[in-house]
Design an enzyme around this catalytic site. Structure first.
Site, PDB file in Angstrom:
ATOM      1  N   ASN A  76     -51.904   0.047  13.460  1.00  0.00           N
ATOM      2  CA  ASN A  76     -52.179   0.573  12.042  1.00  0.00           C
ATOM      3  C   ASN A  76     -52.001   2.010  11.729  1.00  0.00           C
ATOM      4  OD1 ASN A  76     -52.804  -0.362   9.214  1.00  0.00           O
ATOM      5  ND2 ASN A  76     -54.930   0.710   9.602  1.00  0.00           N
ATOM      6  N   HIS A  97     -52.853   4.682   9.150  1.00  0.00           N
ATOM      7  CA  HIS A  97     -53.963   4.804   8.216  1.00  0.00           C
ATOM      8  C   HIS A  97     -53.936   6.450   7.601  1.00  0.00           C
ATOM      9  CE1 HIS A  97     -57.376   4.431   5.408  1.00  0.00           C
ATOM     10  NE2 HIS A  97     -57.919   5.306   6.054  1.00  0.00           N
ATOM     11  N   GLU A 157     -62.951  -4.597  12.530  1.00  0.00           N
ATOM     12  CA  GLU A 157     -63.575  -4.008  11.520  1.00  0.00           C
ATOM     13  C   GLU A 157     -62.458  -3.238  10.836  1.00  0.00           C
ATOM     14  OE1 GLU A 157     -67.398  -0.591  11.294  1.00  0.00           O
ATOM     15  OE2 GLU A 157     -66.869  -1.963  13.124  1.00  0.00           O
ATOM     16  N   LEU A 158     -62.598  -3.111   9.774  1.00  0.00           N
ATOM     17  CA  LEU A 158     -61.784  -2.220   8.929  1.00  0.00           C
ATOM     18  C   LEU A 158     -61.512  -0.800   9.345  1.00  0.00           C
ATOM     19  CD1 LEU A 158     -59.587  -2.240   6.365  1.00  0.00           C
ATOM     20  CD2 LEU A 158     -61.436  -1.131   4.991  1.00  0.00           C
ATOM     21  N   ASP A 159     -60.127  -0.456   9.978  1.00  0.00           N
ATOM     22  CA  ASP A 159     -59.808   0.920  10.050  1.00  0.00           C
ATOM     23  C   ASP A 159     -60.803   1.501  11.268  1.00  0.00           C
ATOM     24  OD1 ASP A 159     -57.971   0.929   8.235  1.00  0.00           O
ATOM     25  OD2 ASP A 159     -59.432   1.741   6.560  1.00  0.00           O
TER      26      ASP A 159
END
Length: 311
Positions: free
Chosen positions: A103, A105, A139-141
Protein backbone atom coordinates in the site's frame (compact mmCIF):
# COMPACT_ATOMS: atom_id res chain seq x y z
CA UNK A 1 6.42 -9.36 -11.40
CA UNK A 2 2.77 -9.79 -12.27
CA UNK A 3 1.06 -6.83 -10.59
CA UNK A 4 -2.58 -6.01 -9.92
CA UNK A 5 -3.51 -2.52 -8.75
CA UNK A 6 -6.16 -1.23 -6.39
CA UNK A 7 -6.34 2.49 -7.00
CA UNK A 8 -8.52 5.54 -7.33
CA UNK A 9 -8.23 9.15 -8.51
CA UNK A 10 -4.88 10.70 -9.40
CA UNK A 11 -3.04 8.72 -6.70
CA UNK A 12 -4.09 5.40 -8.21
CA UNK A 13 -3.58 6.77 -11.73
CA UNK A 14 0.05 7.74 -11.01
CA UNK A 15 0.69 4.30 -9.47
CA UNK A 16 -0.69 2.49 -12.50
CA UNK A 17 1.15 4.84 -14.86
CA UNK A 18 4.50 4.06 -13.21
CA UNK A 19 3.86 0.33 -13.39
CA UNK A 20 2.87 0.51 -17.06
CA UNK A 21 6.16 2.26 -17.81
CA UNK A 22 8.16 -0.37 -15.91
CA UNK A 23 9.22 -3.95 -16.65
CA UNK A 24 6.38 -5.29 -14.48
CA UNK A 25 3.34 -6.91 -16.08
CA UNK A 26 0.10 -5.24 -15.02
CA UNK A 27 -2.56 -7.96 -15.08
CA UNK A 28 -5.56 -6.17 -13.53
CA UNK A 29 -6.67 -2.71 -12.39
CA UNK A 30 -9.41 -2.54 -9.78
CA UNK A 31 -10.87 0.88 -9.08
CA UNK A 32 -13.89 2.61 -7.54
CA UNK A 33 -16.80 4.06 -9.53
CA UNK A 34 -16.91 7.82 -10.00
CA UNK A 35 -18.20 9.75 -7.01
CA UNK A 36 -19.97 13.08 -6.50
CA UNK A 37 -18.17 13.72 -3.19
CA UNK A 38 -16.37 17.07 -3.40
CA UNK A 39 -13.00 15.64 -2.35
CA UNK A 40 -13.31 12.80 -4.87
CA UNK A 41 -14.03 15.10 -7.81
CA UNK A 42 -10.64 16.78 -7.40
CA UNK A 43 -7.47 15.10 -8.65
CA UNK A 44 -9.78 12.66 -10.43
CA UNK A 45 -7.58 11.18 -13.18
CA UNK A 46 -9.28 7.94 -14.20
CA UNK A 47 -7.58 4.65 -13.39
CA UNK A 48 -10.14 2.82 -15.54
CA UNK A 49 -9.47 4.97 -18.61
CA UNK A 50 -5.69 4.60 -18.29
CA UNK A 51 -5.93 0.83 -17.89
CA UNK A 52 -8.27 0.48 -20.85
CA UNK A 53 -5.95 2.56 -23.06
CA UNK A 54 -3.19 0.05 -22.32
CA UNK A 55 -5.27 -3.10 -22.67
CA UNK A 56 -5.29 -3.88 -18.94
CA UNK A 57 -8.45 -5.60 -17.65
CA UNK A 58 -10.53 -3.33 -15.38
CA UNK A 59 -12.84 -4.23 -12.52
CA UNK A 60 -15.04 -1.55 -10.92
CA UNK A 61 -15.94 -2.16 -7.27
CA UNK A 62 -16.82 -0.37 -4.06
CA UNK A 63 -15.80 -3.25 -1.79
CA UNK A 64 -14.14 -6.68 -2.00
CA UNK A 65 -17.23 -8.73 -2.87
CA UNK A 66 -17.21 -12.13 -4.57
CA UNK A 67 -16.90 -10.64 -8.07
CA UNK A 68 -13.90 -8.62 -6.88
CA UNK A 69 -12.25 -11.73 -5.42
CA UNK A 70 -12.97 -13.75 -8.53
CA UNK A 71 -11.37 -11.12 -10.79
CA UNK A 72 -8.29 -10.98 -8.57
CA UNK A 73 -7.96 -14.77 -8.45
CA UNK A 74 -8.26 -15.04 -12.22
CA UNK A 75 -5.56 -12.38 -12.71
CA UNK A 76 -3.20 -14.37 -10.44
CA UNK A 77 -0.82 -11.51 -9.53
CA UNK A 78 2.47 -11.94 -7.66
CA UNK A 79 1.65 -8.78 -5.73
CA UNK A 80 -1.12 -6.20 -5.40
CA UNK A 81 -0.21 -2.51 -5.24
CA UNK A 82 -2.84 -0.27 -3.62
CA UNK A 83 -3.04 3.51 -3.57
CA UNK A 84 -6.11 5.44 -2.42
CA UNK A 85 -8.28 2.34 -2.13
CA UNK A 86 -11.15 3.56 0.05
CA UNK A 87 -12.60 0.44 1.73
CA UNK A 88 -11.33 -2.22 4.12
CA UNK A 89 -9.74 -5.37 2.66
CA UNK A 90 -9.94 -8.78 4.36
CA UNK A 91 -6.94 -11.06 4.78
CA UNK A 92 -8.08 -13.41 2.01
CA UNK A 93 -7.63 -10.47 -0.38
CA UNK A 94 -4.49 -8.66 0.79
CA UNK A 95 -2.63 -11.87 1.65
CA UNK A 96 -3.58 -13.91 -1.41
CA UNK A 97 -0.74 -12.94 -3.79
CA UNK A 98 2.73 -14.45 -3.29
CA UNK A 99 4.15 -11.16 -1.98
CA UNK A 100 0.95 -9.84 -0.40
CA UNK A 101 -0.27 -6.26 -0.93
CA UNK A 102 1.88 -3.14 -0.99
CA UNK A 103 0.00 0.00 0.00
CA UNK A 104 1.20 3.52 -0.85
CA UNK A 105 -0.09 6.00 1.74
CA UNK A 106 0.47 9.75 1.55
CA UNK A 107 1.79 10.32 5.06
CA UNK A 108 4.83 9.40 7.09
CA UNK A 109 3.24 6.52 8.97
CA UNK A 110 2.41 5.80 11.72
CA UNK A 111 1.23 9.42 11.85
CA UNK A 112 -1.82 10.43 9.83
CA UNK A 113 -3.43 7.11 9.08
CA UNK A 114 -6.85 7.40 7.49
CA UNK A 115 -8.01 10.25 5.29
CA UNK A 116 -6.74 13.60 3.98
CA UNK A 117 -3.31 13.28 5.62
CA UNK A 118 -1.73 16.22 3.80
CA UNK A 119 -4.46 18.59 4.91
CA UNK A 120 -4.31 17.52 8.54
CA UNK A 121 -0.50 17.54 8.58
CA UNK A 122 -0.39 21.11 7.25
CA UNK A 123 -3.01 22.28 9.73
CA UNK A 124 -0.97 20.76 12.54
CA UNK A 125 2.26 22.45 11.53
CA UNK A 126 4.27 19.36 10.56
CA UNK A 127 7.74 20.20 9.26
CA UNK A 128 7.64 17.47 6.61
CA UNK A 129 5.17 15.27 4.77
CA UNK A 130 5.70 12.32 2.51
CA UNK A 131 4.78 8.83 1.38
CA UNK A 132 4.98 5.42 3.00
CA UNK A 133 5.13 2.13 1.09
CA UNK A 134 4.04 -0.57 3.53
CA UNK A 135 2.76 -4.12 3.46
CA UNK A 136 -0.93 -4.32 4.20
CA UNK A 137 -2.33 -6.14 7.22
CA UNK A 138 -5.74 -6.27 8.89
CA UNK A 139 -5.36 -2.88 10.63
CA UNK A 140 -5.74 0.26 8.55
CA UNK A 141 -2.38 1.68 7.35
CA UNK A 142 -0.57 -0.34 10.03
CA UNK A 143 1.60 -2.87 8.19
CA UNK A 144 5.40 -3.07 8.18
CA UNK A 145 7.15 -0.23 6.35
CA UNK A 146 9.13 -1.08 3.22
CA UNK A 147 10.15 2.46 2.28
CA UNK A 148 9.44 6.09 3.14
CA UNK A 149 10.16 9.32 1.29
CA UNK A 150 9.66 12.85 2.63
CA UNK A 151 9.59 16.47 1.52
CA UNK A 152 9.84 19.58 3.74
CA UNK A 153 6.88 21.87 4.35
CA UNK A 154 7.78 25.50 3.70
CA UNK A 155 6.29 28.47 5.59
CA UNK A 156 4.06 29.46 2.64
CA UNK A 157 3.31 26.03 1.18
CA UNK A 158 -0.33 25.27 0.44
CA UNK A 159 -1.84 21.81 0.42
CA UNK A 160 -1.93 22.10 -3.37
CA UNK A 161 1.86 22.56 -3.40
CA UNK A 162 2.27 19.53 -1.15
CA UNK A 163 -0.09 17.46 -3.28
CA UNK A 164 1.95 18.10 -6.43
CA UNK A 165 5.24 17.35 -4.69
CA UNK A 166 4.06 14.12 -3.09
CA UNK A 167 2.14 12.85 -6.11
CA UNK A 168 5.35 13.15 -8.13
CA UNK A 169 6.96 10.80 -5.60
CA UNK A 170 4.41 8.01 -6.15
CA UNK A 171 6.05 6.40 -9.17
CA UNK A 172 9.59 6.27 -7.76
CA UNK A 173 8.60 4.96 -4.32
CA UNK A 174 6.33 2.31 -5.86
CA UNK A 175 8.98 0.95 -8.20
CA UNK A 176 11.76 1.16 -5.60
CA UNK A 177 9.65 -0.70 -3.04
CA UNK A 178 8.80 -3.43 -5.55
CA UNK A 179 12.50 -3.81 -6.33
CA UNK A 180 13.26 -4.32 -2.63
CA UNK A 181 10.48 -6.90 -2.30
CA UNK A 182 11.56 -8.77 -5.43
CA UNK A 183 15.12 -8.93 -4.08
CA UNK A 184 13.94 -11.30 -1.37
CA UNK A 185 14.30 -8.92 1.54
CA UNK A 186 11.88 -9.34 4.43
CA UNK A 187 13.53 -7.15 7.11
CA UNK A 188 10.84 -4.48 7.02
CA UNK A 189 10.30 -1.89 9.75
CA UNK A 190 7.37 -2.50 12.12
CA UNK A 191 5.32 0.58 12.92
CA UNK A 192 5.28 1.96 16.44
CA UNK A 193 1.53 2.00 16.86
CA UNK A 194 1.78 4.05 20.05
CA UNK A 195 2.64 6.96 17.73
CA UNK A 196 -0.27 6.39 15.36
CA UNK A 197 -2.87 9.09 14.71
CA UNK A 198 -6.07 8.35 12.79
CA UNK A 199 -8.02 11.04 10.91
CA UNK A 200 -11.53 11.02 9.45
CA UNK A 201 -12.72 12.11 6.01
CA UNK A 202 -13.12 15.86 5.70
CA UNK A 203 -16.53 17.47 5.35
CA UNK A 204 -17.64 21.09 4.76
CA UNK A 205 -17.84 21.65 8.52
CA UNK A 206 -14.10 20.99 8.79
CA UNK A 207 -13.36 24.09 6.72
CA UNK A 208 -15.32 26.43 9.00
CA UNK A 209 -12.89 28.69 10.86
CA UNK A 210 -12.96 28.47 14.65
CA UNK A 211 -11.77 31.84 15.89
CA UNK A 212 -10.76 30.37 19.25
CA UNK A 213 -7.90 28.61 17.45
CA UNK A 214 -4.52 30.39 17.61
CA UNK A 215 -3.93 32.66 14.62
CA UNK A 216 -1.03 30.56 13.31
CA UNK A 217 -3.25 27.45 13.24
CA UNK A 218 -5.99 29.33 11.36
CA UNK A 219 -3.41 30.63 8.88
CA UNK A 220 -2.32 27.03 8.25
CA UNK A 221 -5.98 26.00 7.83
CA UNK A 222 -6.29 28.62 5.09
CA UNK A 223 -3.22 27.20 3.31
CA UNK A 224 -4.54 23.66 3.86
CA UNK A 225 -7.75 24.58 1.99
CA UNK A 226 -6.26 26.24 -1.08
CA UNK A 227 -7.91 25.95 -4.50
CA UNK A 228 -9.14 23.55 -5.79
CA UNK A 229 -9.97 22.34 -2.26
CA UNK A 230 -13.04 23.82 -0.55
CA UNK A 231 -11.67 26.98 1.03
CA UNK A 232 -11.60 27.80 4.72
CA UNK A 233 -14.60 30.00 5.43
CA UNK A 234 -16.36 32.12 8.01
CA UNK A 235 -19.61 34.08 8.17
CA UNK A 236 -20.00 37.86 8.28
CA UNK A 237 -23.31 39.72 8.36
CA UNK A 238 -25.20 36.69 7.13
CA UNK A 239 -22.98 35.73 4.22
CA UNK A 240 -20.32 33.08 3.82
CA UNK A 241 -16.83 34.45 3.25
CA UNK A 242 -14.06 32.20 1.94
CA UNK A 243 -10.60 33.20 3.13
CA UNK A 244 -8.07 32.75 0.31
CA UNK A 245 -5.03 34.39 1.85
CA UNK A 246 -4.13 35.31 5.40
CA UNK A 247 -1.17 35.93 7.66
CA UNK A 248 -0.48 36.09 11.36
CA UNK A 249 -0.59 39.70 12.56
CA UNK A 250 2.54 41.54 13.61
CA UNK A 251 0.93 43.02 16.70
CA UNK A 252 -0.90 41.47 19.63
CA UNK A 253 -4.63 42.09 19.81
CA UNK A 254 -7.09 41.43 22.61
CA UNK A 255 -10.81 41.05 22.98
CA UNK A 256 -13.34 38.47 21.80
CA UNK A 257 -12.38 35.84 19.18
CA UNK A 258 -13.89 36.69 15.80
CA UNK A 259 -13.96 40.45 16.29
CA UNK A 260 -13.23 42.41 13.11
CA UNK A 261 -10.68 44.78 14.61
CA UNK A 262 -8.22 46.94 12.69
CA UNK A 263 -6.30 47.28 9.42
CA UNK A 264 -2.68 46.19 9.56
CA UNK A 265 -0.69 46.54 6.34
CA UNK A 266 -2.56 44.81 3.52
CA UNK A 267 -5.21 43.11 5.63
CA UNK A 268 -7.89 43.28 8.29
CA UNK A 269 -6.95 41.79 11.66
CA UNK A 270 -9.44 39.44 13.29
CA UNK A 271 -9.06 38.73 17.01
CA UNK A 272 -8.23 35.06 17.55
CA UNK A 273 -7.05 32.55 20.10
CA UNK A 274 -8.28 30.66 23.15
CA UNK A 275 -7.21 33.41 25.54
CA UNK A 276 -7.74 36.45 23.35
CA UNK A 277 -9.09 38.30 26.38
CA UNK A 278 -5.52 38.67 27.70
CA UNK A 279 -4.36 40.78 24.76
CA UNK A 280 -1.29 38.55 24.38
CA UNK A 281 -2.43 36.76 21.20
CA UNK A 282 -1.61 37.44 17.58
CA UNK A 283 -4.60 38.05 15.34
CA UNK A 284 -5.30 36.68 11.88
CA UNK A 285 -4.77 39.23 9.13
CA UNK A 286 -7.21 38.46 6.30
CA UNK A 287 -5.66 39.56 3.01
CA UNK A 288 -8.01 38.14 0.36
CA UNK A 289 -11.55 36.73 0.35
CA UNK A 290 -14.00 35.16 -2.09
CA UNK A 291 -17.79 35.47 -1.88
CA UNK A 292 -20.37 32.88 -2.94
CA UNK A 293 -20.92 34.67 -6.27
CA UNK A 294 -17.23 34.25 -7.09
CA UNK A 295 -16.25 37.86 -6.39
CA UNK A 296 -12.73 38.18 -4.95
CA UNK A 297 -11.74 41.16 -2.82
CA UNK A 298 -8.74 42.34 -0.86
CA UNK A 299 -9.26 42.05 2.88
CA UNK A 300 -9.09 45.81 3.35
CA UNK A 301 -11.68 46.27 0.60
CA UNK A 302 -14.14 43.73 2.03
CA UNK A 303 -13.57 45.07 5.55
CA UNK A 304 -13.24 48.86 5.01
CA UNK A 305 -13.24 49.40 8.79
CA UNK A 306 -13.40 47.47 12.02
CA UNK A 307 -16.55 46.37 13.76
CA UNK A 308 -18.76 43.32 13.95
CA UNK A 309 -17.91 39.68 14.40
CA UNK A 310 -17.08 36.66 12.28
CA UNK A 311 -18.79 33.44 13.23
Amino acid sequence: MRVATLGYQTWGHRTLQALLQSDHEVVLAITHPKSDHVYEQMWADSVADLATEHGVPVHIATKPDENFKSALKQADPDIVVANNWRTWLPRDVFDSPRYGTLNIHDSLLPKYTGFSPLIWALINGEEEVGLTAHLMDEELDAGDIVLQRSTPVGPTDTVTDLFHRTVDMIGPITLDALELIASGRTDWTPQDRSQATFFHKRAPEDSLIDWTWPADAIERLVRAQSDPYPNAFTHYKGQRVRVLKAAVSEGNYGGTPGRVFIHEGDGMVIVAGPDARTGQNKGLKIQRVRLDDGTELAGTEFFPHGGGYLS
